[in-house]
Design a protein around this motif. Sequence first.
Motif, PDB file in Angstrom:
ATOM      1  N   PHE A  59      38.191 -23.334  10.087  1.00  0.00           N
ATOM      2  CA  PHE A  59      37.555 -24.647  10.109  1.00  0.00           C
ATOM      3  C   PHE A  59      37.451 -25.203   8.696  1.00  0.00           C
ATOM      4  O   PHE A  59      37.573 -26.413   8.485  1.00  0.00           O
ATOM      5  N   LEU A  68      40.830 -26.685   7.835  1.00  0.00           N
ATOM      6  CA  LEU A  68      40.982 -27.965   8.522  1.00  0.00           C
ATOM      7  C   LEU A  68      40.130 -29.044   7.856  1.00  0.00           C
ATOM      8  O   LEU A  68      40.596 -30.171   7.631  1.00  0.00           O
ATOM      9  N   SER A  69      38.905 -28.706   7.516  1.00  0.00           N
ATOM     10  CA  SER A  69      37.999 -29.664   6.882  1.00  0.00           C
ATOM     11  C   SER A  69      38.508 -30.076   5.500  1.00  0.00           C
ATOM     12  O   SER A  69      38.429 -31.248   5.127  1.00  0.00           O
ATOM     13  N   GLN A  79      41.613 -30.138   4.522  1.00  0.00           N
ATOM     14  CA  GLN A  79      42.762 -31.024   4.748  1.00  0.00           C
ATOM     15  C   GLN A  79      42.297 -32.433   5.123  1.00  0.00           C
ATOM     16  O   GLN A  79      42.814 -33.425   4.617  1.00  0.00           O
TER      17      GLN A  79
END
Length: 102
Positions: A15, A18-19, A21
Amino acid sequence: MSLRLVALIAVILAFGALSAQAMMDVGYLGIFLVPLESWAGTQVLFDLVIVCVLAIIWMVRDAKVSGVTPWPFVVLTLAAGAFGVLFYLVARDVKAGAKQSA
């Protein structure tokens, strides 16, 4: 190290990637502003806010039983959403493991 702790760390790392990015793409404020560009995005953003508020209430109540100080995780949840809850669960698991081995 418990399987639960390993899973929590894996979720935090995935996560987090993803965060990172997403923040490189739209910036911190963009995380909140981009969803407001459509009704569907606004619904998802408000859903996240509701879930985070419920999670904060749970953390504060659970902290009395688990012995973990909830306030740093409450602040982190307000600033970074699910990261606060995930790190609280890690702290709770580590504290429970320390009690068992003592």
